[in-house]
Design a protein around this motif. Structure first.
Motif, mmCIF file in Angstrom:
data_model
loop_
_atom_site.group_PDB
_atom_site.id
_atom_site.type_symbol
_atom_site.label_atom_id
_atom_site.label_comp_id
_atom_site.label_asym_id
_atom_site.label_seq_id
_atom_site.Cartn_x
_atom_site.Cartn_y
_atom_site.Cartn_z
ATOM 1 N N ALA A 182 84.816 -46.500 142.114
ATOM 2 C CA ALA A 182 83.373 -46.234 142.239
ATOM 3 C C ALA A 182 83.033 -45.772 143.658
ATOM 4 C CB ALA A 182 82.583 -47.491 141.886
ATOM 5 N N ALA A 183 83.670 -46.399 144.647
ATOM 6 C CA ALA A 183 83.406 -46.048 146.052
ATOM 7 C C ALA A 183 83.758 -44.589 146.327
ATOM 8 C CB ALA A 183 84.187 -46.972 146.977
ATOM 9 N N LYS A 184 84.823 -44.096 145.680
ATOM 10 C CA LYS A 184 85.203 -42.676 145.854
ATOM 11 C C LYS A 184 84.097 -41.750 145.341
ATOM 12 C CE LYS A 184 90.191 -43.299 145.569
ATOM 13 N NZ LYS A 184 91.013 -43.801 144.466
ATOM 14 N N VAL A 185 83.459 -42.153 144.232
ATOM 15 C CA VAL A 185 82.381 -41.337 143.657
ATOM 16 C C VAL A 185 81.229 -41.198 144.659
ATOM 17 C CG1 VAL A 185 80.638 -41.250 141.799
ATOM 18 C CG2 VAL A 185 82.996 -41.949 141.279
ATOM 19 N N PHE A 186 80.958 -42.280 145.390
ATOM 20 C CA PHE A 186 79.811 -42.277 146.306
ATOM 21 C C PHE A 186 80.183 -41.962 147.757
ATOM 22 C CE2 PHE A 186 78.348 -45.137 142.818
ATOM 23 C CZ PHE A 186 77.356 -44.283 142.341
ATOM 24 N N GLU A 187 81.475 -41.750 148.010
ATOM 25 C CA GLU A 187 81.909 -41.496 149.390
ATOM 26 C C GLU A 187 81.234 -40.270 150.013
ATOM 27 O OE1 GLU A 187 85.941 -41.434 152.056
ATOM 28 O OE2 GLU A 187 86.135 -41.626 149.898
ATOM 29 N N GLY B 72 63.190 -38.322 146.630
ATOM 30 C CA GLY B 72 62.401 -37.515 147.563
ATOM 31 C C GLY B 72 61.391 -38.348 148.346
ATOM 32 N N LEU B 73 60.942 -39.454 147.751
ATOM 33 C CA LEU B 73 60.012 -40.358 148.439
ATOM 34 C C LEU B 73 60.749 -41.241 149.451
ATOM 35 C CD1 LEU B 73 57.843 -41.508 145.379
ATOM 36 C CD2 LEU B 73 57.126 -39.959 147.207
ATOM 37 N N GLY B 74 62.079 -41.185 149.425
ATOM 38 C CA GLY B 74 62.854 -41.953 150.406
ATOM 39 C C GLY B 74 63.434 -43.240 149.864
ATOM 40 N N GLN B 75 63.460 -43.391 148.529
ATOM 41 C CA GLN B 75 64.055 -44.594 147.931
ATOM 42 C C GLN B 75 65.389 -44.232 147.282
ATOM 43 O OE1 GLN B 75 62.220 -46.599 144.347
ATOM 44 N NE2 GLN B 75 62.138 -48.327 145.770
ATOM 45 N N SER B 76 66.393 -45.097 147.455
ATOM 46 C CA SER B 76 67.686 -44.879 146.801
ATOM 47 C C SER B 76 67.708 -45.598 145.466
ATOM 48 C CB SER B 76 68.811 -45.448 147.674
ATOM 49 O OG SER B 76 68.795 -44.832 148.942
ATOM 50 N N LEU B 77 68.254 -44.930 144.442
ATOM 51 C CA LEU B 77 68.465 -45.564 143.140
ATOM 52 C C LEU B 77 69.940 -45.879 142.990
ATOM 53 C CD1 LEU B 77 66.401 -43.719 140.371
ATOM 54 C CD2 LEU B 77 65.978 -45.945 141.411
ATOM 55 N N TRP B 78 70.244 -47.139 142.757
ATOM 56 C CA TRP B 78 71.626 -47.552 142.516
ATOM 57 C C TRP B 78 71.746 -48.056 141.080
ATOM 58 C CZ3 TRP B 78 73.153 -50.921 147.409
ATOM 59 C CH2 TRP B 78 73.168 -50.093 148.540
ATOM 60 N N LEU B 79 72.942 -47.976 140.550
ATOM 61 C CA LEU B 79 73.205 -48.473 139.207
ATOM 62 C C LEU B 79 73.638 -49.929 139.280
ATOM 63 C CD1 LEU B 79 73.514 -47.675 136.176
ATOM 64 C CD2 LEU B 79 75.934 -47.320 136.673
ATOM 65 N N ASP B 80 73.016 -50.781 138.474
ATOM 66 C CA ASP B 80 73.381 -52.197 138.444
ATOM 67 C C ASP B 80 74.344 -52.429 137.277
ATOM 68 O OD1 ASP B 80 73.331 -54.825 139.326
ATOM 69 O OD2 ASP B 80 71.651 -55.390 138.054
ATOM 70 N N ASN B 81 75.503 -51.809 137.369
ATOM 71 C CA ASN B 81 76.508 -51.972 136.310
ATOM 72 C C ASN B 81 77.812 -51.319 136.753
ATOM 73 O OD1 ASN B 81 77.503 -52.824 133.846
ATOM 74 N ND2 ASN B 81 76.897 -50.974 132.759
ATOM 75 N N ILE B 82 78.928 -51.803 136.203
ATOM 76 C CA ILE B 82 80.212 -51.124 136.378
ATOM 77 C C ILE B 82 81.119 -51.544 135.225
ATOM 78 C CG2 ILE B 82 81.167 -52.954 137.879
ATOM 79 C CD1 ILE B 82 82.651 -50.681 139.402
ATOM 80 N N THR B 83 81.809 -50.580 134.635
ATOM 81 C CA THR B 83 82.851 -50.888 133.650
ATOM 82 C C THR B 83 83.972 -49.882 133.866
ATOM 83 O OG1 THR B 83 82.093 -49.367 131.933
ATOM 84 C CG2 THR B 83 81.109 -51.572 131.897
ATOM 85 N N ARG B 84 85.162 -50.267 133.510
ATOM 86 C CA ARG B 84 86.304 -49.366 133.650
ATOM 87 C C ARG B 84 86.129 -48.139 132.748
ATOM 88 N NH1 ARG B 84 91.995 -51.918 135.326
ATOM 89 N NH2 ARG B 84 90.650 -52.388 137.087
ATOM 90 N N GLY B 85 85.539 -48.370 131.557
ATOM 91 C CA GLY B 85 85.286 -47.271 130.624
ATOM 92 C C GLY B 85 84.380 -46.200 131.235
ATOM 93 N N MET B 86 83.333 -46.654 131.920
ATOM 94 C CA MET B 86 82.383 -45.746 132.570
ATOM 95 C C MET B 86 83.072 -44.922 133.664
ATOM 96 S SD MET B 86 79.398 -47.144 135.085
ATOM 97 C CE MET B 86 78.539 -48.067 133.838
ATOM 98 N N LEU B 87 83.967 -45.583 134.397
ATOM 99 C CA LEU B 87 84.691 -44.893 135.465
ATOM 100 C C LEU B 87 85.638 -43.845 134.888
ATOM 101 C CD1 LEU B 87 85.414 -48.046 137.637
ATOM 102 C CD2 LEU B 87 83.967 -46.128 138.331
#
Length: 357
Positions: A86-91, A10-25
């Motif tokens: 991951a890109a599909k999740v954020f598309e 809401g303050l205008g900052q984006s939070l991104w995740l600094d991680n990726i694993t196939r299990g998480m996907l």
């Protein structure tokens, strides 16, 4: 549960995740973070992929089925597969924000950090091969990297500039970004080429911890960030950037990276609570994300006036800890640690391939 992730949003900052694993996907964890924790993008690096592939057997079937015998080619296949998902999740976020947010990132080989020509070549090839609209190619902001960044922006490749530590290093890549856009403008090309500049924070405090008394711990990283943010605001307000924006350019966003707290004595949300600023991104490890969602307390928005931040830096300089030379060391060490992770990663893939054979 605090809702500080949504507060930051809401303050205008984006939070991104600094991680990726196939299990998480596969488990739908990423969708959950997007919907429940206001996560709007993701970053990866060689260390993250090394942990993901080494840490389990999620990738073994794909490694066995690989057509190539070159571990690097196999790695990029695995990484692009994961990042496509991951890109599909954020598309939807990418669409809704007209391409401002909703990005994922893939790093070029860290072995190319000092090789401008091959960095350009690999970044172009990876971008084309992935075919993902919301994919940043990560390029380190070394001296060689700055030349590559200008050329890649000119060629229309979205870039996440990584391994930045100081205002001077940030300014060099902001200049490279604007130069790439100016070359596009001169040729009548669209200026809609996105970029973020990733500044690493916690490594400052780890670096100087043993050299200063306890009351000076966990201060330098935030002080340097304060000066970089002030410089960022100057770039955004500069006639040079505004002329480009008038022709349809979007500014290169500032991204806070390395924001997991390393000191067990400090708050586990220190580098998120203290770096709230509109039109910026904070990319955070999973552990930090869950801490922020649970008990984060974002403080006052960062200021374009960095006089307090400069005073803190001066107190470190009096002890022989000056920002510019230290930033060079930190960048070299960061590049070296990515090379180590890269070699370990390729070794792991090689071993799994031999086992499969």
């Amino acid at each position: 549960m605090h809702d500080s992730a949504r507060t930051l949003n809401g303050l205008g900052q984006s939070l991104w995740l600094d991680n990726i694993t196939r299990g998480m996907l596969r488990a739908g964890t990423l969708e959950d973070y997007r919907d429940r924790c206001a996560v709007t993008g993701l970053t990866s690096n060689p260390t993250i992929f090394e942990h993901a592939i080494k840490g389990g057997d999620d990738y073994d079937a794909a490694i066995r089925a690989a057509a190539s015998t070159d571990p690097e080619a196999v790695f990029f296949d695995l990484a692009i597969d994961d990042l496509r998902n991951a890109a599909k999740v954020f598309e939807p976020i990418h669409q809704r924000t007209s391409g401002v947010d909703g990005w994922v990132s893939l790093e070029v080989s860290p072995l190319l950090a000092d090789d401008t020509a091959h960095t350009i070549e690999q970044a172009v090839a990876l971008h084309e091969r992935a075919g993902i609209a919301n994919l940043y190619i990560k390029v380190p902001g070394t001296t060689a990297g700055a030349g590559a960044i200008e050329e890649l922006i000119y060629r229309g490749v979205p870039i996440n500039v990584t391994l930045l530590f100081s205002p001077k290093q940030y300014q060099a890549v902001a200049d490279a970004y604007m130069k790439g856009l100016e070359r596009r403008l001169a040729e009548g090309l669209s200026l809609d080429v996105a970029s973020v500049a990733s500044v690493f924070i916690s490594r400052w405090d780890v670096k100087v911890a043993k050299a200063v008394p306890e009351e000076m711990h966990n201060q330098l990283g935030l002080a340097v960030a304060g000066s970089i943010y002030a410089r960022y605001r100057e770039v955004l307000a500069s006639p040079r950037m505004q002329r480009l924006m008038n022709e349809g350019a979007r500014p290169q966003r500032l991204l806070w990276a390395s924001t997991g707290t390393k000191d067990p004595a400090a708050s586990d949300t220190l580098y998120v609570d203290s770096l709230a600023a509109p039109f910026t991104v904070n990319t955070i490890p999973e552990k930090t994300l869950l801490a922020v969602v649970d008990h984060g307390q974002p403080g006052a928005l960062m200021s374009a006036d960095d006089s307090a931040a400069r005073a803190v830096q001066a107190s470190f300089a009096e002890r022989g800890l000056e920002v510019d030379p230290l930033a060079e060391t930190l960048q070299d060490e960061g590049a070296a640690s990515f090379v180590k992770s890269w070699n370990d990663l390729l070794d792991t893939i090689r071993q799994r391939m031999e086992k499969a054979a």
